[in-house]
Scaffold this motif. Structure first.
Motif, PDB file in Angstrom:
ATOM      1  N   PRO A   1       3.411  -4.817   2.944  1.00  0.00           N
ATOM      2  CA  PRO A   1       2.078  -4.865   3.552  1.00  0.00           C
ATOM      3  C   PRO A   1       1.028  -4.102   2.746  1.00  0.00           C
ATOM      4  CG  PRO A   1       3.488  -3.317   4.726  1.00  0.00           C
ATOM      5  CD  PRO A   1       4.363  -4.002   3.723  1.00  0.00           C
ATOM      6  N   ASP A   2      -0.175  -4.662   2.708  1.00  0.00           N
ATOM      7  CA  ASP A   2      -1.276  -4.029   1.969  1.00  0.00           C
ATOM      8  C   ASP A   2      -1.638  -2.667   2.551  1.00  0.00           C
ATOM      9  OD1 ASP A   2      -1.642  -6.199   0.182  1.00  0.00           O
ATOM     10  OD2 ASP A   2      -2.788  -7.284   1.712  1.00  0.00           O
ATOM     11  N   GLU A   3      -1.479  -2.523   3.865  1.00  0.00           N
ATOM     12  CA  GLU A   3      -1.854  -1.264   4.508  1.00  0.00           C
ATOM     13  C   GLU A   3      -0.819  -0.161   4.289  1.00  0.00           C
ATOM     14  OE1 GLU A   3      -0.763  -4.085   7.988  1.00  0.00           O
ATOM     15  OE2 GLU A   3      -1.221  -4.240   5.847  1.00  0.00           O
ATOM     16  N   GLY A   4       0.281  -0.498   3.647  1.00  0.00           N
ATOM     17  CA  GLY A   4       1.310   0.491   3.380  1.00  0.00           C
ATOM     18  C   GLY A   4       2.267   0.672   4.535  1.00  0.00           C
ATOM     19  N   TRP A   5       2.977   1.796   4.534  1.00  0.00           N
ATOM     20  CA  TRP A   5       3.996   2.049   5.567  1.00  0.00           C
ATOM     21  C   TRP A   5       3.753   3.409   6.218  1.00  0.00           C
ATOM     22  CZ3 TRP A   5       6.985  -1.255   7.873  1.00  0.00           C
ATOM     23  CH2 TRP A   5       7.968  -0.773   8.737  1.00  0.00           C
ATOM     24  N   PRO A   6       3.506   3.418   7.548  1.00  0.00           N
ATOM     25  CA  PRO A   6       3.151   4.656   8.255  1.00  0.00           C
ATOM     26  C   PRO A   6       4.352   5.443   8.748  1.00  0.00           C
ATOM     27  CG  PRO A   6       3.015   2.822   9.759  1.00  0.00           C
ATOM     28  CD  PRO A   6       3.440   2.238   8.430  1.00  0.00           C
ATOM     29  N   GLY A   7       5.334   5.614   7.895  1.00  0.00           N
ATOM     30  CA  GLY A   7       6.544   6.313   8.302  1.00  0.00           C
ATOM     31  C   GLY A   7       7.429   6.535   7.103  1.00  0.00           C
ATOM     32  N   ASP A   8       8.745   6.425   7.313  1.00  0.00           N
ATOM     33  CA  ASP A   8       9.711   6.662   6.242  1.00  0.00           C
ATOM     34  C   ASP A   8      10.116   5.356   5.571  1.00  0.00           C
ATOM     35  OD1 ASP A   8       9.635   9.291   6.933  1.00  0.00           O
ATOM     36  OD2 ASP A   8      11.704   9.404   7.672  1.00  0.00           O
ATOM     37  N   VAL A   9      10.065   5.340   4.256  1.00  0.00           N
ATOM     38  CA  VAL A   9      10.706   4.295   3.465  1.00  0.00           C
ATOM     39  C   VAL A   9      11.933   4.928   2.828  1.00  0.00           C
ATOM     40  CG1 VAL A   9      10.532   2.772   1.466  1.00  0.00           C
ATOM     41  CG2 VAL A   9       8.585   3.015   3.019  1.00  0.00           C
ATOM     42  N   VAL A  10      13.104   4.402   3.161  1.00  0.00           N
ATOM     43  CA  VAL A  10      14.346   4.940   2.607  1.00  0.00           C
ATOM     44  C   VAL A  10      14.763   4.064   1.434  1.00  0.00           C
ATOM     45  CG1 VAL A  10      16.782   5.431   3.028  1.00  0.00           C
ATOM     46  CG2 VAL A  10      15.073   5.963   4.779  1.00  0.00           C
TER      47      VAL A  10
ATOM     48  N   THR B   1      10.265   7.681  14.126  1.00  0.00           N
ATOM     49  CA  THR B   1       9.452   7.378  12.951  1.00  0.00           C
ATOM     50  C   THR B   1       9.693   5.942  12.491  1.00  0.00           C
ATOM     51  OG1 THR B   1       9.599   9.684  12.232  1.00  0.00           O
ATOM     52  CG2 THR B   1       8.968   8.065  10.569  1.00  0.00           C
ATOM     53  N   PRO B   2       8.649   5.165  12.220  1.00  0.00           N
ATOM     54  CA  PRO B   2       8.845   3.814  11.668  1.00  0.00           C
ATOM     55  C   PRO B   2       9.670   3.884  10.391  1.00  0.00           C
ATOM     56  CG  PRO B   2       6.560   4.125  12.317  1.00  0.00           C
ATOM     57  CD  PRO B   2       7.212   5.469  12.430  1.00  0.00           C
ATOM     58  N   LEU B   3      10.633   2.985  10.254  1.00  0.00           N
ATOM     59  CA  LEU B   3      11.590   3.054   9.153  1.00  0.00           C
ATOM     60  C   LEU B   3      11.648   1.726   8.413  1.00  0.00           C
ATOM     61  CD1 LEU B   3      13.935   4.545   7.671  1.00  0.00           C
ATOM     62  CD2 LEU B   3      15.469   3.564   9.396  1.00  0.00           C
ATOM     63  N   LEU B   4      11.577   1.802   7.092  1.00  0.00           N
ATOM     64  CA  LEU B   4      11.747   0.634   6.234  1.00  0.00           C
ATOM     65  C   LEU B   4      12.810   0.961   5.201  1.00  0.00           C
ATOM     66  CD1 LEU B   4      10.911  -2.175   5.135  1.00  0.00           C
ATOM     67  CD2 LEU B   4       9.162  -0.994   3.770  1.00  0.00           C
TER      68      LEU B   4
ATOM     69  N   GLY C   1       0.784  -1.220   0.000  1.00  0.00           N
ATOM     70  CA  GLY C   1       0.000   0.000   0.000  1.00  0.00           C
ATOM     71  C   GLY C   1       0.818   1.273   0.000  1.00  0.00           C
ATOM     72  N   PRO C   2       0.171   2.400   0.323  1.00  0.00           N
ATOM     73  CA  PRO C   2       0.815   3.720   0.220  1.00  0.00           C
ATOM     74  C   PRO C   2       1.901   3.948   1.265  1.00  0.00           C
ATOM     75  CG  PRO C   2      -1.356   3.912   1.219  1.00  0.00           C
ATOM     76  CD  PRO C   2      -1.240   2.499   0.748  1.00  0.00           C
ATOM     77  N   ILE C   3       2.862   4.767   0.875  1.00  0.00           N
ATOM     78  CA  ILE C   3       3.975   5.138   1.747  1.00  0.00           C
ATOM     79  C   ILE C   3       3.721   6.543   2.284  1.00  0.00           C
ATOM     80  CG2 ILE C   3       6.438   5.688   1.789  1.00  0.00           C
ATOM     81  CD1 ILE C   3       6.725   3.624  -0.525  1.00  0.00           C
ATOM     82  N   GLU C   4       3.892   6.719   3.597  1.00  0.00           N
ATOM     83  CA  GLU C   4       3.702   8.049   4.170  1.00  0.00           C
ATOM     84  C   GLU C   4       4.753   9.018   3.641  1.00  0.00           C
ATOM     85  OE1 GLU C   4       4.163   9.932   8.567  1.00  0.00           O
ATOM     86  OE2 GLU C   4       2.712   8.295   8.389  1.00  0.00           O
ATOM     87  N   ARG C   5       6.011   8.560   3.574  1.00  0.00           N
ATOM     88  CA  ARG C   5       7.102   9.443   3.137  1.00  0.00           C
ATOM     89  C   ARG C   5       8.218   8.587   2.546  1.00  0.00           C
ATOM     90  NH1 ARG C   5      11.631  11.841   6.183  1.00  0.00           N
ATOM     91  NH2 ARG C   5      12.144  13.914   5.354  1.00  0.00           N
ATOM     92  N   LEU C   6       8.516   8.809   1.266  1.00  0.00           N
ATOM     93  CA  LEU C   6       9.599   8.102   0.597  1.00  0.00           C
ATOM     94  C   LEU C   6      10.819   9.006   0.526  1.00  0.00           C
ATOM     95  CD1 LEU C   6      10.548   5.594  -1.063  1.00  0.00           C
ATOM     96  CD2 LEU C   6       9.888   6.891  -3.105  1.00  0.00           C
ATOM     97  N   VAL C   7      11.940   8.524   1.053  1.00  0.00           N
ATOM     98  CA  VAL C   7      13.191   9.279   1.037  1.00  0.00           C
ATOM     99  C   VAL C   7      14.185   8.513   0.178  1.00  0.00           C
ATOM    100  CG1 VAL C   7      15.039  10.282   2.418  1.00  0.00           C
ATOM    101  CG2 VAL C   7      12.724  10.104   3.378  1.00  0.00           C
TER     102      VAL C   7
END
Length: 335
Positions: free
Chosen positions: A59-68, A45-48, A19-25
């Motif tokens: 995850p289908d629900e996306g990521w509620p934080g930063d995806v680096v 912040t949750p980090l992936l 699913g959607p990413i809150e913030r992609l870095v």
């Protein structure tokens, strides 16, 4: 460093779920990578961390934080050693070693993903694995809040496993050093299917370029070379690892190989196929690849929940019929 808020994990992974990413870095070098990780950690912040996205079920629900998104690139040569940035495309690196007559990773051709992911998974195929060539891994330790270099022993490599994989929230790979062997011939070919394709005996070398071409051909025939136009490559490669069991638990008829300490490695592909999940077995928008029963593939609109449910049925059926527990190779990410 680039920041976006309009991206889905499905757009960044080869299984195309998530699913959607809150913030992609998106980071371009090791300095930016460390800065992005520190920023997220300090803010709680949750980090992936994401490289090529070829070994995760997002995850289908996306990521509620930063995806680096790690996009650092670069190869530096020092004699027969290569120091490679974590975000460098893995297959580009393998092609570079073959073109420059450095042997040691030629059988790992055609594997999608980034170089920094390879020590985490101890990536392997066709008789080679990266633990055979890695001499150092530079990491950022999120617990110690410092950079350091891990030796191979400190990495704790095992079959498709490492200390880095067992403690994913702690270590961030920045660069990897590989010790290779100069020459136009490969390391001894240790995989029967590859040896037959090359027309050499087990333990014999072959020209590096021939090994690379043969491996890519074999992988393509199994739908395991990433190609957006190839539906069977919409996968994470092998979805299950070959199980290692005590010799007395070997399954009659199942191909097996010695694994040391009175154990054998069984063919996960054979177990999956003989449990009733042969090539092209579908359940809605997910199922096994039409080219290889060990790869699970998705169709447009598929979800991670559907894929993991199907994988769960495969695991349960194999255990019920053969008494062997399969383990997933890709990581199922949870927010």
């Amino acid at each position: 460093m680039q920041v976006r808020r309009d991206v889905r994990l499905a757009d960044l992974t080869t299984l195309a779920v998530g699913g959607p990413i809150e913030r992609l870095v998106e980071v371009a070098d090791a300095t930016e990578l460390v800065a992005a990780v520190r920023e997220a950690d300090e803010a709680g912040t949750p980090l992936l961390l994401l490289g090529g996205g070829s070994n995760i079920v997002a995850p289908d629900e996306g990521w509620p934080g930063d995806v680096v998104l790690v996009r650092s690139r670069g190869i530096e040569r020092d004699g027969d050693s290569l120091v490679v940035q974590a975000g460098h495309d893995w297959d580009e690196l393998v092609a570079h070693t073959v073109a420059n007559e450095l042997a040691g990773m030629e059988a790992l051709s055609g594997i999608p993903g980034s170089t920094g992911a390879t020590p985490i998974q101890n990536v392997g195929a066709y008789g080679q694995e990266v633990a055979q060539t890695i001499t150092a891994v530079r990491i950022y330790d999120r617990v110690e809040k410092a950079e350091r270099v891990l030796t191979p022993a400190e990495c704790g490599f095992a079959y498709r496993d490492s200390r880095l994989k067992r403690d994913p929230a702690r270590f961030v790979v920045l660069e990897v050093t590989f010790g290779l062997h100069a020459g136009r011939m490969s390391r001894p070919v240790g995989y029967a299917e590859l040896a037959r394709t090359l027309g050499v005996g087990i333990g014999e070398p072959a020209p590096l370029a021939d090994v690379r071409e043969a491996v890519i051909g074999l992988r393509r025939g199994k739908g395991m070379v990433w190609d957006p136009a190839e539906p069977d490559s919409r996968s994470a490669g092998s979805f299950f690892t070959n199980p290692i069991v005590p010799s007395h638990q070997a399954v009659e008829g199942c191909p097996s190989w010695p694994a040391g300490d009175g154990r054998v490695k069984l063919s996960a592909a054979w177990l999956v196929q003989h449990a009733g999940f042969g090539r092209g077995t579908r359940d809605g928008r997910v199922g096994t690849s039409s080219k290889h029963s060990l790869a699970l593939t998705t169709e447009e609109g598929a979800t991670a929940a559907e894929l993991l449910a199907f994988a769960g049925r495969v695991i349960a059926t194999v255990e019920e019929q053969f008494g062997v527990t399969l383990e997933r190779e890709p990581t199922a990410v949870r927010p």
